[in-house]
Design a protein around this motif. Structure first.
Motif, PDB file in Angstrom:
ATOM      1  N   ARG A   1      47.121  34.459  28.708  1.00 13.26           N
ATOM      2  CA  ARG A   1      47.416  33.063  29.064  1.00 13.26           C
ATOM      3  C   ARG A   1      47.005  32.791  30.509  1.00 13.26           C
ATOM      4  O   ARG A   1      46.312  31.806  30.807  1.00 13.26           O
ATOM      5  N   LEU A   2      47.436  33.651  31.429  1.00 16.05           N
ATOM      6  CA  LEU A   2      47.113  33.439  32.837  1.00 16.05           C
ATOM      7  C   LEU A   2      45.633  33.686  33.103  1.00 16.05           C
ATOM      8  O   LEU A   2      45.016  32.982  33.918  1.00 16.05           O
ATOM      9  N   SER A   3      45.051  34.660  32.410  1.00 11.39           N
ATOM     10  CA  SER A   3      43.624  34.923  32.570  1.00 11.39           C
ATOM     11  C   SER A   3      42.798  33.704  32.204  1.00 11.39           C
ATOM     12  O   SER A   3      41.831  33.349  32.910  1.00 11.39           O
ATOM     13  N   ALA A   4      43.160  33.046  31.122  1.00  8.34           N
ATOM     14  CA  ALA A   4      42.422  31.861  30.688  1.00  8.34           C
ATOM     15  C   ALA A   4      42.519  30.747  31.732  1.00  8.34           C
ATOM     16  O   ALA A   4      41.516  30.082  32.055  1.00  8.34           O
ATOM     17  N   TYR A   5      43.700  30.543  32.272  1.00  9.73           N
ATOM     18  CA  TYR A   5      43.885  29.490  33.284  1.00  9.73           C
ATOM     19  C   TYR A   5      43.069  29.788  34.535  1.00  9.73           C
ATOM     20  O   TYR A   5      42.357  28.914  35.052  1.00  9.73           O
ATOM     21  N   LEU A   6      43.149  31.016  35.027  1.00  6.84           N
ATOM     22  CA  LEU A   6      42.432  31.368  36.251  1.00  6.84           C
ATOM     23  C   LEU A   6      40.924  31.334  36.041  1.00  6.84           C
ATOM     24  O   LEU A   6      40.171  30.909  36.937  1.00  6.84           O
ATOM     25  N   SER A   7      40.481  31.740  34.868  1.00  3.34           N
ATOM     26  CA  SER A   7      39.048  31.716  34.576  1.00  3.34           C
ATOM     27  C   SER A   7      38.533  30.285  34.529  1.00  3.34           C
ATOM     28  O   SER A   7      37.457  29.978  35.056  1.00  3.34           O
ATOM     29  N   ASP A   8      39.287  29.398  33.905  1.00  6.45           N
ATOM     30  CA  ASP A   8      38.899  27.986  33.840  1.00  6.45           C
ATOM     31  C   ASP A   8      38.798  27.373  35.233  1.00  6.45           C
ATOM     32  O   ASP A   8      37.983  26.473  35.472  1.00  6.45           O
ATOM     33  N   ARG A   9      39.629  27.867  36.152  1.00 10.43           N
ATOM     34  CA  ARG A   9      39.627  27.345  37.523  1.00 10.43           C
ATOM     35  C   ARG A   9      38.601  28.036  38.410  1.00 10.43           C
ATOM     36  O   ARG A   9      38.468  27.695  39.594  1.00 10.43           O
ATOM     37  N   GLY A  10      37.879  29.016  37.876  1.00 10.25           N
ATOM     38  CA  GLY A  10      36.909  29.742  38.669  1.00 10.25           C
ATOM     39  C   GLY A  10      37.539  30.687  39.673  1.00 10.25           C
ATOM     40  O   GLY A  10      36.902  31.077  40.664  1.00 10.25           O
ATOM     41  N   LEU A  11      38.776  31.082  39.412  1.00  9.48           N
ATOM     42  CA  LEU A  11      39.518  31.922  40.354  1.00  9.48           C
ATOM     43  C   LEU A  11      39.489  33.400  39.982  1.00  9.48           C
ATOM     44  O   LEU A  11      40.095  34.221  40.678  1.00  9.48           O
ATOM     45  N   LEU A  12      38.798  33.727  38.880  1.00 11.16           N
ATOM     46  CA  LEU A  12      38.768  35.110  38.434  1.00 11.16           C
ATOM     47  C   LEU A  12      37.336  35.506  38.081  1.00 11.16           C
ATOM     48  O   LEU A  12      37.016  35.784  36.916  1.00 11.16           O
ATOM     49  N   PRO A  13      36.448  35.550  39.095  1.00  6.79           N
ATOM     50  CA  PRO A  13      35.057  35.953  38.819  1.00  6.79           C
ATOM     51  C   PRO A  13      34.996  37.398  38.348  1.00  6.79           C
ATOM     52  O   PRO A  13      35.952  38.165  38.492  1.00  6.79           O
ATOM     53  N   ALA A  14      33.849  37.788  37.812  1.00 11.52           N
ATOM     54  CA  ALA A  14      33.704  39.108  37.202  1.00 11.52           C
ATOM     55  C   ALA A  14      34.009  40.227  38.184  1.00 11.52           C
ATOM     56  O   ALA A  14      34.676  41.212  37.831  1.00 11.52           O
ATOM     57  N   GLU A  15      33.567  40.082  39.433  1.00 10.88           N
ATOM     58  CA  GLU A  15      33.798  41.157  40.397  1.00 10.88           C
ATOM     59  C   GLU A  15      35.283  41.297  40.744  1.00 10.88           C
ATOM     60  O   GLU A  15      35.777  42.415  40.936  1.00 10.88           O
ATOM     61  N   ARG A  16      35.992  40.181  40.813  1.00  7.68           N
ATOM     62  CA  ARG A  16      37.431  40.247  41.086  1.00  7.68           C
ATOM     63  C   ARG A  16      38.168  40.849  39.903  1.00  7.68           C
ATOM     64  O   ARG A  16      39.086  41.663  40.065  1.00  7.68           O
ATOM     65  N   ARG A  17      37.784  40.477  38.697  1.00 10.90           N
ATOM     66  CA  ARG A  17      38.404  41.040  37.501  1.00 10.90           C
ATOM     67  C   ARG A  17      38.187  42.561  37.440  1.00 10.90           C
ATOM     68  O   ARG A  17      39.088  43.317  37.091  1.00 10.90           O
ATOM     69  N   GLN A  18      36.980  42.986  37.818  1.00 13.08           N
ATOM     70  CA  GLN A  18      36.685  44.418  37.816  1.00 13.08           C
ATOM     71  C   GLN A  18      37.548  45.142  38.850  1.00 13.08           C
ATOM     72  O   GLN A  18      38.062  46.235  38.587  1.00 13.08           O
ATOM     73  N   GLU A  19      37.717  44.559  40.024  1.00 15.11           N
ATOM     74  CA  GLU A  19      38.569  45.158  41.057  1.00 15.11           C
ATOM     75  C   GLU A  19      39.998  45.340  40.547  1.00 15.11           C
ATOM     76  O   GLU A  19      40.629  46.376  40.776  1.00 15.11           O
ATOM     77  N   ILE A  20      40.491  44.326  39.855  1.00 14.62           N
ATOM     78  CA  ILE A  20      41.861  44.376  39.329  1.00 14.62           C
ATOM     79  C   ILE A  20      41.988  45.466  38.269  1.00 14.62           C
ATOM     80  O   ILE A  20      42.960  46.239  38.266  1.00 14.62           O
ATOM     81  N   ASP A  21      41.012  45.537  37.374  1.00  8.55           N
ATOM     82  CA  ASP A  21      41.042  46.567  36.328  1.00  8.55           C
ATOM     83  C   ASP A  21      40.975  47.969  36.928  1.00  8.55           C
ATOM     84  O   ASP A  21      41.668  48.890  36.479  1.00  8.55           O
ATOM     85  N   GLU A  22      40.128  48.142  37.928  1.00  7.94           N
ATOM     86  CA  GLU A  22      39.992  49.457  38.554  1.00  7.94           C
ATOM     87  C   GLU A  22      41.273  49.852  39.286  1.00  7.94           C
ATOM     88  O   GLU A  22      41.668  51.028  39.278  1.00  7.94           O
ATOM     89  N   ALA A  23      41.916  48.892  39.936  1.00  4.39           N
ATOM     90  CA  ALA A  23      43.183  49.177  40.616  1.00  4.39           C
ATOM     91  C   ALA A  23      44.250  49.597  39.607  1.00  4.39           C
ATOM     92  O   ALA A  23      45.053  50.499  39.878  1.00  4.39           O
ATOM     93  N   ALA A  24      44.243  48.963  38.447  1.00  4.66           N
ATOM     94  CA  ALA A  24      45.206  49.322  37.404  1.00  4.66           C
ATOM     95  C   ALA A  24      44.952  50.737  36.897  1.00  4.66           C
ATOM     96  O   ALA A  24      45.896  51.500  36.640  1.00  4.66           O
ATOM     97  N   GLU A  25      43.689  51.111  36.764  1.00  3.25           N
ATOM     98  CA  GLU A  25      43.361  52.471  36.328  1.00  3.25           C
ATOM     99  C   GLU A  25      43.764  53.508  37.372  1.00  3.25           C
ATOM    100  O   GLU A  25      44.211  54.602  37.031  1.00  3.25           O
ATOM    101  N   ARG A  26      43.631  53.156  38.648  1.00  8.70           N
ATOM    102  CA  ARG A  26      44.063  54.082  39.704  1.00  8.70           C
ATOM    103  C   ARG A  26      45.570  54.275  39.656  1.00  8.70           C
ATOM    104  O   ARG A  26      46.069  55.398  39.842  1.00  8.70           O
ATOM    105  N   LEU A  27      46.296  53.195  39.401  1.00  6.64           N
ATOM    106  CA  LEU A  27      47.749  53.297  39.267  1.00  6.64           C
ATOM    107  C   LEU A  27      48.116  54.208  38.106  1.00  6.64           C
ATOM    108  O   LEU A  27      49.013  55.059  38.223  1.00  6.64           O
ATOM    109  N   ALA A  28      47.424  54.066  36.990  1.00  3.96           N
ATOM    110  CA  ALA A  28      47.698  54.911  35.824  1.00  3.96           C
ATOM    111  C   ALA A  28      47.399  56.370  36.137  1.00  3.96           C
ATOM    112  O   ALA A  28      48.145  57.275  35.734  1.00  3.96           O
TER     113      ALA A  28
END
Length: 362
Positions: free
Chosen positions: A289-316
Protein backbone atom coordinates in the motif's frame (compact mmCIF):
# COMPACT_ATOMS: atom_id res chain seq x y z
CA UNK A 1 -17.75 16.61 38.09
CA UNK A 2 -19.62 15.70 34.92
CA UNK A 3 -17.55 15.49 31.75
CA UNK A 4 -18.79 15.78 28.19
CA UNK A 5 -18.37 12.31 26.73
CA UNK A 6 -18.76 13.34 23.08
CA UNK A 7 -15.12 14.34 22.68
CA UNK A 8 -14.06 10.98 24.12
CA UNK A 9 -15.79 8.88 21.45
CA UNK A 10 -13.76 7.45 18.57
CA UNK A 11 -14.73 7.99 14.95
CA UNK A 12 -17.34 5.62 13.59
CA UNK A 13 -14.91 4.27 10.98
CA UNK A 14 -11.16 3.82 11.44
CA UNK A 15 -9.12 6.79 10.24
CA UNK A 16 -7.66 6.06 6.80
CA UNK A 17 -5.51 8.22 4.54
CA UNK A 18 -4.60 5.65 1.87
CA UNK A 19 -6.82 3.16 0.10
CA UNK A 20 -5.74 -0.44 -0.22
CA UNK A 21 -4.41 0.46 -3.67
CA UNK A 22 -2.25 3.21 -2.17
CA UNK A 23 -4.36 6.13 -3.37
CA UNK A 24 -5.17 9.10 -1.09
CA UNK A 25 -8.67 8.80 0.33
CA UNK A 26 -9.17 12.56 0.26
CA UNK A 27 -11.15 12.36 3.50
CA UNK A 28 -10.77 15.45 5.74
CA UNK A 29 -9.65 13.54 8.81
CA UNK A 30 -6.00 14.18 9.64
CA UNK A 31 -3.12 15.69 7.70
CA UNK A 32 -0.89 13.50 5.55
CA UNK A 33 2.55 13.04 7.16
CA UNK A 34 5.57 14.63 5.44
CA UNK A 35 7.09 12.77 2.50
CA UNK A 36 10.40 12.15 4.27
CA UNK A 37 8.60 10.55 7.23
CA UNK A 38 6.75 8.18 4.89
CA UNK A 39 9.91 7.17 3.01
CA UNK A 40 11.67 6.52 6.30
CA UNK A 41 8.69 4.48 7.45
CA UNK A 42 8.70 2.45 4.23
CA UNK A 43 12.36 1.55 4.77
CA UNK A 44 11.57 0.41 8.30
CA UNK A 45 8.57 -1.58 7.01
CA UNK A 46 10.72 -3.49 4.53
CA UNK A 47 13.35 -4.13 7.19
CA UNK A 48 10.68 -5.27 9.64
CA UNK A 49 9.18 -7.74 7.18
CA UNK A 50 12.62 -9.14 6.41
CA UNK A 51 13.36 -9.46 10.12
CA UNK A 52 10.09 -11.32 10.69
CA UNK A 53 10.85 -13.76 7.89
CA UNK A 54 14.43 -14.29 9.07
CA UNK A 55 13.34 -14.94 12.66
CA UNK A 56 10.75 -17.46 11.49
CA UNK A 57 13.47 -19.27 9.54
CA UNK A 58 15.69 -19.33 12.63
CA UNK A 59 12.90 -21.08 14.52
CA UNK A 60 12.71 -23.78 11.89
CA UNK A 61 16.49 -24.18 12.12
CA UNK A 62 16.28 -24.68 15.88
CA UNK A 63 18.10 -21.44 16.69
CA UNK A 64 15.10 -19.76 18.31
CA UNK A 65 12.79 -21.53 20.71
CA UNK A 66 9.74 -19.60 19.55
CA UNK A 67 8.87 -16.52 17.50
CA UNK A 68 5.58 -14.56 17.59
CA UNK A 69 5.64 -12.98 14.15
CA UNK A 70 4.15 -9.57 13.41
CA UNK A 71 4.05 -10.30 9.66
CA UNK A 72 1.27 -8.06 8.33
CA UNK A 73 1.29 -5.84 11.42
CA UNK A 74 4.62 -4.13 10.73
CA UNK A 75 3.01 -0.74 10.07
CA UNK A 76 1.75 -0.63 13.66
CA UNK A 77 5.19 -1.59 14.93
CA UNK A 78 7.07 0.98 12.90
CA UNK A 79 4.66 3.85 13.53
CA UNK A 80 4.63 3.28 17.29
CA UNK A 81 8.42 3.58 17.38
CA UNK A 82 8.86 6.43 14.93
CA UNK A 83 6.43 8.91 16.50
CA UNK A 84 8.40 8.89 19.76
CA UNK A 85 11.14 11.33 20.74
CA UNK A 86 14.49 10.09 22.01
CA UNK A 87 13.52 10.60 25.66
CA UNK A 88 10.17 8.81 25.36
CA UNK A 89 9.59 5.21 26.43
CA UNK A 90 8.30 2.23 24.45
CA UNK A 91 6.63 -0.63 26.34
CA UNK A 92 6.43 -3.61 23.95
CA UNK A 93 4.83 -7.03 24.11
CA UNK A 94 6.38 -10.33 23.03
CA UNK A 95 5.13 -9.69 19.45
CA UNK A 96 6.70 -6.25 19.14
CA UNK A 97 10.22 -7.21 18.05
CA UNK A 98 10.00 -4.96 14.99
CA UNK A 99 8.99 -1.99 17.16
CA UNK A 100 11.99 -2.50 19.43
CA UNK A 101 14.38 -2.83 16.49
CA UNK A 102 12.89 0.24 14.79
CA UNK A 103 13.55 2.09 18.04
CA UNK A 104 17.23 1.20 17.68
CA UNK A 105 17.68 -1.96 19.74
CA UNK A 106 20.08 -4.57 18.34
CA UNK A 107 17.93 -7.34 16.75
CA UNK A 108 20.19 -10.06 18.16
CA UNK A 109 19.68 -8.66 21.65
CA UNK A 110 15.92 -8.45 21.14
CA UNK A 111 15.76 -12.09 20.04
CA UNK A 112 17.91 -13.30 22.92
CA UNK A 113 14.77 -13.69 25.03
CA UNK A 114 13.15 -15.87 22.37
CA UNK A 115 16.33 -17.93 22.05
CA UNK A 116 15.84 -18.99 25.66
CA UNK A 117 18.61 -16.99 27.26
CA UNK A 118 18.28 -15.88 30.86
CA UNK A 119 17.59 -12.16 30.43
CA UNK A 120 15.72 -9.83 28.08
CA UNK A 121 18.87 -9.35 26.06
CA UNK A 122 19.20 -5.56 26.03
CA UNK A 123 19.60 -2.59 28.32
CA UNK A 124 16.17 -0.94 28.61
CA UNK A 125 17.72 2.43 29.44
CA UNK A 126 19.88 2.64 26.33
CA UNK A 127 16.99 3.21 23.92
CA UNK A 128 14.17 3.64 26.46
CA UNK A 129 12.59 0.32 25.48
CA UNK A 130 11.19 -1.73 28.35
CA UNK A 131 11.67 -5.52 28.33
CA UNK A 132 9.24 -7.33 26.06
CA UNK A 133 6.32 -8.53 28.19
CA UNK A 134 5.02 -12.06 27.68
CA UNK A 135 2.18 -11.92 30.27
CA UNK A 136 -0.73 -10.00 28.81
CA UNK A 137 -1.09 -6.34 29.83
CA UNK A 138 1.37 -6.41 32.73
CA UNK A 139 3.52 -3.76 31.00
CA UNK A 140 0.65 -1.24 30.88
CA UNK A 141 0.71 -0.22 34.58
CA UNK A 142 4.51 -0.01 34.28
CA UNK A 143 4.12 2.45 31.39
CA UNK A 144 1.72 4.55 33.43
CA UNK A 145 4.12 4.57 36.36
CA UNK A 146 7.05 5.73 34.22
CA UNK A 147 4.94 8.42 32.59
CA UNK A 148 3.51 9.68 35.89
CA UNK A 149 6.97 9.74 37.47
CA UNK A 150 8.25 11.83 34.56
CA UNK A 151 5.39 14.28 35.09
CA UNK A 152 6.25 14.61 38.77
CA UNK A 153 9.86 15.37 37.78
CA UNK A 154 8.77 17.95 35.22
CA UNK A 155 10.08 15.94 32.27
CA UNK A 156 8.32 15.98 28.85
CA UNK A 157 8.35 12.17 28.58
CA UNK A 158 5.61 10.18 26.83
CA UNK A 159 5.12 6.42 27.21
CA UNK A 160 3.85 4.35 24.28
CA UNK A 161 2.19 1.24 25.75
CA UNK A 162 1.61 -1.52 23.20
CA UNK A 163 -0.81 -4.40 23.62
CA UNK A 164 -3.06 -6.68 21.62
CA UNK A 165 -6.83 -7.12 21.61
CA UNK A 166 -6.53 -10.04 24.03
CA UNK A 167 -4.88 -7.78 26.61
CA UNK A 168 -8.00 -5.60 26.80
CA UNK A 169 -9.71 -8.48 28.61
CA UNK A 170 -7.12 -8.40 31.40
CA UNK A 171 -7.46 -6.51 34.67
CA UNK A 172 -4.11 -4.74 34.24
CA UNK A 173 -5.47 -3.02 31.12
CA UNK A 174 -8.38 -1.46 32.98
CA UNK A 175 -6.33 -0.52 36.03
CA UNK A 176 -3.75 1.19 33.83
CA UNK A 177 -6.37 3.20 31.93
CA UNK A 178 -8.09 4.30 35.12
CA UNK A 179 -4.89 5.42 36.86
CA UNK A 180 -3.62 7.19 33.73
CA UNK A 181 -6.88 9.07 33.24
CA UNK A 182 -7.20 10.16 36.89
CA UNK A 183 -3.62 11.44 37.03
CA UNK A 184 -3.49 12.64 33.38
CA UNK A 185 -0.38 10.55 32.80
CA UNK A 186 1.21 11.14 29.37
CA UNK A 187 0.57 7.65 27.99
CA UNK A 188 -0.63 6.46 24.60
CA UNK A 189 -2.30 3.06 24.93
CA UNK A 190 -1.92 1.44 21.51
CA UNK A 191 -4.03 -1.67 20.92
CA UNK A 192 -3.08 -3.72 17.86
CA UNK A 193 -6.37 -5.45 17.20
CA UNK A 194 -5.38 -8.37 14.97
CA UNK A 195 -8.75 -10.11 15.49
CA UNK A 196 -7.51 -13.00 17.65
CA UNK A 197 -6.17 -13.61 21.14
CA UNK A 198 -4.31 -16.72 20.03
CA UNK A 199 -7.41 -18.65 18.87
CA UNK A 200 -10.14 -16.60 20.59
CA UNK A 201 -11.86 -14.22 18.15
CA UNK A 202 -12.63 -10.66 19.18
CA UNK A 203 -16.37 -11.40 19.19
CA UNK A 204 -15.83 -13.74 22.15
CA UNK A 205 -13.85 -11.14 24.08
CA UNK A 206 -15.83 -7.93 23.89
CA UNK A 207 -19.35 -6.71 23.13
CA UNK A 208 -18.25 -3.06 22.89
CA UNK A 209 -18.76 -1.20 19.58
CA UNK A 210 -14.98 -1.10 19.33
CA UNK A 211 -12.04 -1.49 21.66
CA UNK A 212 -11.41 2.25 21.34
CA UNK A 213 -14.79 2.83 23.03
CA UNK A 214 -13.41 1.33 26.22
CA UNK A 215 -11.64 4.60 26.97
CA UNK A 216 -14.91 6.45 27.54
CA UNK A 217 -15.63 4.68 30.80
CA UNK A 218 -12.34 5.91 32.22
CA UNK A 219 -12.52 9.46 30.92
CA UNK A 220 -9.90 9.29 28.20
CA UNK A 221 -10.48 9.72 24.46
CA UNK A 222 -10.36 6.82 22.05
CA UNK A 223 -9.56 6.69 18.35
CA UNK A 224 -9.67 4.04 15.67
CA UNK A 225 -7.22 3.78 12.79
CA UNK A 226 -6.54 1.48 9.87
CA UNK A 227 -3.59 -0.50 11.20
CA UNK A 228 -2.29 -1.33 7.71
CA UNK A 229 -2.24 2.32 6.60
CA UNK A 230 1.16 3.71 7.57
CA UNK A 231 0.22 7.29 6.79
CA UNK A 232 -2.86 7.18 9.02
CA UNK A 233 -0.95 5.48 11.82
CA UNK A 234 1.79 8.11 11.84
CA UNK A 235 -0.81 10.87 11.85
CA UNK A 236 -3.05 9.44 14.58
CA UNK A 237 -0.29 8.19 16.88
CA UNK A 238 1.75 11.34 16.32
CA UNK A 239 -1.21 13.49 17.36
CA UNK A 240 -1.78 11.33 20.45
CA UNK A 241 1.88 11.67 21.48
CA UNK A 242 1.76 15.44 21.00
CA UNK A 243 -1.43 15.66 23.02
CA UNK A 244 0.11 13.67 25.87
CA UNK A 245 3.31 15.74 25.82
CA UNK A 246 1.29 18.95 26.01
CA UNK A 247 -0.28 17.84 29.29
CA UNK A 248 -3.66 16.86 27.84
CA UNK A 249 -3.55 13.35 29.29
CA UNK A 250 -3.62 9.81 27.93
CA UNK A 251 -5.35 8.42 24.86
CA UNK A 252 -6.46 4.98 23.68
CA UNK A 253 -5.79 4.16 20.03
CA UNK A 254 -7.08 0.98 18.40
CA UNK A 255 -5.47 -0.15 15.16
CA UNK A 256 -7.40 -2.61 12.98
CA UNK A 257 -4.89 -5.04 11.51
CA UNK A 258 -4.37 -8.77 11.07
CA UNK A 259 -1.87 -11.43 12.06
CA UNK A 260 -1.06 -13.09 8.74
CA UNK A 261 0.90 -15.96 10.27
CA UNK A 262 0.19 -18.23 13.20
CA UNK A 263 0.25 -16.95 16.77
CA UNK A 264 3.69 -18.57 17.10
CA UNK A 265 5.43 -21.49 15.43
CA UNK A 266 3.71 -23.72 18.05
CA UNK A 267 0.24 -22.71 16.84
CA UNK A 268 -1.92 -24.18 14.09
CA UNK A 269 -3.97 -21.20 12.89
CA UNK A 270 -5.89 -23.38 10.41
CA UNK A 271 -7.84 -24.82 13.36
CA UNK A 272 -9.65 -21.56 14.05
CA UNK A 273 -9.61 -19.41 10.91
CA UNK A 274 -10.18 -20.04 7.21
CA UNK A 275 -7.88 -19.57 4.24
CA UNK A 276 -10.45 -17.19 2.72
CA UNK A 277 -10.23 -14.96 5.78
CA UNK A 278 -6.46 -14.77 5.52
CA UNK A 279 -6.62 -14.18 1.76
CA UNK A 280 -8.95 -11.22 2.26
CA UNK A 281 -6.24 -9.47 4.27
CA UNK A 282 -3.45 -10.22 1.81
CA UNK A 283 -4.53 -7.36 -0.42
CA UNK A 284 -4.35 -4.95 2.53
CA UNK A 285 -0.62 -5.45 3.03
CA UNK A 286 0.89 -2.26 4.51
CA UNK A 287 4.10 -2.53 2.47
CA UNK A 288 2.47 -2.76 -0.96
CA UNK A 289 0.00 0.00 0.00
CA UNK A 290 2.70 2.49 0.99
CA UNK A 291 4.96 1.42 -1.86
CA UNK A 292 2.24 2.21 -4.37
CA UNK A 293 1.64 5.66 -2.88
CA UNK A 294 5.32 6.58 -2.77
CA UNK A 295 5.91 5.27 -6.28
CA UNK A 296 3.01 7.31 -7.66
CA UNK A 297 4.55 10.39 -6.03
CA UNK A 298 7.98 9.68 -7.50
CA UNK A 299 9.41 9.30 -4.01
CA UNK A 300 10.69 5.75 -4.42
CA UNK A 301 13.01 5.60 -7.46
CA UNK A 302 14.70 2.31 -8.33
CA UNK A 303 18.00 3.22 -6.70
CA UNK A 304 16.33 4.19 -3.42
CA UNK A 305 14.26 1.01 -3.43
CA UNK A 306 17.43 -1.02 -3.99
CA UNK A 307 19.15 0.75 -1.06
CA UNK A 308 16.21 -0.11 1.19
CA UNK A 309 16.18 -3.75 0.11
CA UNK A 310 19.92 -4.08 0.62
CA UNK A 311 19.69 -2.53 4.10
CA UNK A 312 16.99 -5.04 4.98
CA UNK A 313 19.20 -7.91 3.82
CA UNK A 314 22.08 -6.60 5.95
CA UNK A 315 19.77 -6.53 8.96
CA UNK A 316 18.76 -10.13 8.28
CA UNK A 317 22.40 -11.18 7.96
CA UNK A 318 23.38 -9.49 11.22
CA UNK A 319 20.45 -11.20 12.94
CA UNK A 320 21.18 -14.60 11.43
CA UNK A 321 24.90 -14.49 12.22
CA UNK A 322 24.34 -13.24 15.75
CA UNK A 323 21.72 -15.82 16.68
CA UNK A 324 23.81 -18.61 15.15
CA UNK A 325 26.61 -17.93 17.62
CA UNK A 326 26.65 -20.58 20.33
CA UNK A 327 26.83 -19.24 23.87
CA UNK A 328 28.39 -21.18 26.73
CA UNK A 329 26.15 -20.65 29.76
CA UNK A 330 27.72 -19.67 33.06
CA UNK A 331 26.11 -21.62 35.92
CA UNK A 332 26.94 -18.76 38.28
CA UNK A 333 24.32 -16.64 36.49
CA UNK A 334 21.69 -18.70 38.32
CA UNK A 335 22.66 -16.86 41.50
CA UNK A 336 24.39 -13.64 40.47
CA UNK A 337 21.34 -11.50 39.75
CA UNK A 338 18.62 -12.77 42.08
CA UNK A 339 19.26 -10.26 44.88
CA UNK A 340 21.70 -7.36 45.18
CA UNK A 341 22.87 -8.98 48.42
CA UNK A 342 22.70 -12.80 48.18
CA UNK A 343 20.68 -14.54 50.88
CA UNK A 344 22.24 -17.29 52.99
CA UNK A 345 20.21 -19.85 51.06
CA UNK A 346 21.55 -18.58 47.72
CA UNK A 347 25.13 -18.65 48.98
CA UNK A 348 24.60 -22.21 50.18
CA UNK A 349 23.11 -23.31 46.85
CA UNK A 350 25.92 -21.63 44.93
CA UNK A 351 28.52 -23.42 47.04
CA UNK A 352 26.84 -26.79 46.48
CA UNK A 353 26.70 -26.31 42.72
CA UNK A 354 30.30 -25.08 42.56
CA UNK A 355 31.46 -28.10 44.50
CA UNK A 356 29.47 -30.49 42.32
CA UNK A 357 30.81 -28.99 39.09
CA UNK A 358 34.36 -29.10 40.42
CA UNK A 359 34.03 -32.80 41.29
CA UNK A 360 32.63 -33.59 37.85
CA UNK A 361 35.51 -31.77 36.19
CA UNK A 362 38.18 -33.58 38.21
Amino acid sequence: MTRDADHLLPTRDPVRLLTEAGKPTGLPTVAMPPDEALVRAYAALVAGRRLNDQAYALVRQGRLAVYPSSHGQEACQVAAAQVLADGDWLFPTYRDTVAAVTRGVDPVQVLTLLKGDWHSGYDPYEHHVAPQATPLATQLPHAVGVAHAATLRGEPTVAMALCGDGATSEGDFHEALNFAAVFKAPVVFFVQNNEYAISVPLSRQSAAPSLAHKGVGYGLPGERVDGNDMAALLAVLGAAVTRARNGEGPQLVEAHTYRMQAHTNADDAARYRSDDEVAAWTGRDPITRLSAYLSDRGLLPAERRQEIDEAAERLAAVTRNGINQDVTPDPDDLFAHVYATPTPQLREQRALLTDELAREAS
